[in-house]
Design an enzyme around this catalytic site. Sequence first.
Site, PDB file in Angstrom:
ATOM      1  N   ASN A 107       0.867  -1.180   0.000  1.00 42.04           N
ATOM      2  CA  ASN A 107       0.000   0.000   0.000  1.00 42.04           C
ATOM      3  C   ASN A 107       0.903   1.229   0.000  1.00 42.04           C
ATOM      4  OD1 ASN A 107      -1.817   2.025   0.503  1.00 42.04           O
ATOM      5  ND2 ASN A 107      -2.312   1.376   2.591  1.00 42.04           N
ATOM      6  N   TRP A 108       0.989   1.877  -1.153  1.00 36.06           N
ATOM      7  CA  TRP A 108       1.898   3.031  -1.264  1.00 36.06           C
ATOM      8  C   TRP A 108       1.318   4.282  -0.612  1.00 36.06           C
ATOM      9  CZ3 TRP A 108       4.125   3.014  -6.989  1.00 36.06           C
ATOM     10  CH2 TRP A 108       4.851   1.829  -7.179  1.00 36.06           C
ATOM     11  N   LYS A 109       0.032   4.228  -0.264  1.00 39.38           N
ATOM     12  CA  LYS A 109      -0.641   5.389   0.343  1.00 39.38           C
ATOM     13  C   LYS A 109      -0.442   6.627  -0.536  1.00 39.38           C
ATOM     14  CE  LYS A 109       0.090   3.328   4.826  1.00 39.38           C
ATOM     15  NZ  LYS A 109      -0.005   3.484   6.248  1.00 39.38           N
ATOM     16  N   HIS A 164      -9.565   0.867   4.882  1.00 37.47           N
ATOM     17  CA  HIS A 164      -8.293   1.066   5.595  1.00 37.47           C
ATOM     18  C   HIS A 164      -8.553   2.008   6.774  1.00 37.47           C
ATOM     19  CE1 HIS A 164      -4.204   2.297   6.503  1.00 37.47           C
ATOM     20  NE2 HIS A 164      -3.797   1.228   5.839  1.00 37.47           N
ATOM     21  N   GLU A 214      -6.969   4.390   7.913  1.00 38.69           N
ATOM     22  CA  GLU A 214      -6.737   5.814   7.626  1.00 38.69           C
ATOM     23  C   GLU A 214      -7.950   6.426   6.938  1.00 38.69           C
ATOM     24  OE1 GLU A 214      -2.956   5.361   5.656  1.00 38.69           O
ATOM     25  OE2 GLU A 214      -2.020   4.867   7.577  1.00 38.69           O
ATOM     26  N   GLU A 264      -5.464  -5.330  10.602  1.00 32.11           N
ATOM     27  CA  GLU A 264      -4.461  -4.301  10.843  1.00 32.11           C
ATOM     28  C   GLU A 264      -4.783  -3.573  12.150  1.00 32.11           C
ATOM     29  OE1 GLU A 264      -2.428  -2.981   7.031  1.00 32.11           O
ATOM     30  OE2 GLU A 264      -4.224  -1.772   7.165  1.00 32.11           O
ATOM     31  N   GLY A 299       2.471   1.866  10.930  1.00 33.85           N
ATOM     32  CA  GLY A 299       3.469   2.927  10.839  1.00 33.85           C
ATOM     33  C   GLY A 299       4.174   3.249  12.143  1.00 33.85           C
ATOM     34  N   SER A 331       3.327  -2.506  10.425  1.00 30.96           N
ATOM     35  CA  SER A 331       4.771  -2.549  10.697  1.00 30.96           C
ATOM     36  C   SER A 331       5.422  -3.870  10.291  1.00 30.96           C
ATOM     37  CB  SER A 331       5.048  -2.230  12.172  1.00 30.96           C
ATOM     38  OG  SER A 331       4.642  -0.909  12.464  1.00 30.96           O
ATOM     39  N   GLY A 372       2.790  -1.256   4.346  1.00 29.19           N
ATOM     40  CA  GLY A 372       2.794   0.163   4.019  1.00 29.19           C
ATOM     41  C   GLY A 372       4.211   0.634   3.739  1.00 29.19           C
ATOM     42  N   GLY A 373       4.850   1.203   4.750  1.00 29.00           N
ATOM     43  CA  GLY A 373       6.161   1.845   4.587  1.00 29.00           C
ATOM     44  C   GLY A 373       7.181   0.985   3.854  1.00 29.00           C
TER      45      GLY A 373
HETATM   46  C1  PEP Z   1      -0.801  -0.014   6.167  1.00 21.72           C
HETATM   47  O1  PEP Z   1      -0.912   1.177   5.971  1.00 21.72           O
HETATM   48  O2  PEP Z   1      -1.674  -0.757   5.736  1.00 21.72           O
HETATM   49  C2  PEP Z   1       0.362  -0.496   6.896  1.00 21.72           C
HETATM   50  C3  PEP Z   1       0.320  -1.711   7.331  1.00 21.72           C
HETATM   51  O3  PEP Z   1       1.411   0.386   7.080  1.00 21.72           O
HETATM   52  P1  PEP Z   1       2.847   0.031   7.713  1.00 21.72           P
HETATM   53  O4  PEP Z   1       3.337  -1.245   7.091  1.00 21.72           O
HETATM   54  O5  PEP Z   1       3.711   1.211   7.367  1.00 21.72           O
HETATM   55  O6  PEP Z   1       2.655  -0.125   9.187  1.00 21.72           O
END
Ligand code: PEP
Length: 242
Positions: A8-10, A93, A95, A160, A166, A205, A226-227
Amino acid sequence: MRRLIAGNWKMNLLRAEAEPLLASLCAGAAGLECDLLVCPPATLLSLAAMALSGSPIALGGQDCHAAARGAHTGDIAAPMLRDAGARYVIVGHSERRADHRETDADVRAKAEAAVAAGLVPIVCVGESESERMAGRAESVVGRQLDLSLPDGFAGAIAYEPVWAIGTGRIPSAEEIASMHLHIRSRLTGRFGAAGAAVRILYGGSVKPDNAGSLLRLPEVGGALVGGASLDAVSFLAIARAG
Ligand code: PEP
């Protein structure tokens, strides 16, 4: 069941940053034993579709509207994602639930729209830190599943925990395994054999150094990343762990 590793590049990356990342992913994807998916921002979908064509990497959107078309300025309809080359779409999600006040009913309508457009929805669920501290993680996730999943659900779930996204913090292996078993039992309770075939991803994470142990936990059918998905070396290392 083949694991699904989804990136997920957000709201990150410009074309000049996305191009080398996509090229490195294509170069490193051969021979992976998992399914690989990238979900770029909408501005990069057509660029990504071109870069990924002929590779085993699938393309996904990060959200869709519940309507197939109409007067919804700034939104993207599921058929538009399909038309741009997407096969998957993330819905619900945390967010989006927080930033756009999306409810479980909204998420369910989006998941229905995704399926109607020929996309595989990845429905996100997860508790806040205070809900976990209060011993309510399973009931919160159970309610989200009941209300966010359409009847006859054909998609994937991403568990999640909001507090793990994050932050570099993750639940213990026991907590993740127990939540995934809980989700599986809710799915089979409602959908029968079809519920046993749904992939349940863990997200929050996930990094190369924890991916191997996370992906081997019972009922963990992949990861939503994500990251670490913004870096080809990290994302491919997670995929190889899957
Ligand atoms: C996400 O946004 O779905 C996510 C899991 O982010 P991260 O891996 O950065 O925690």
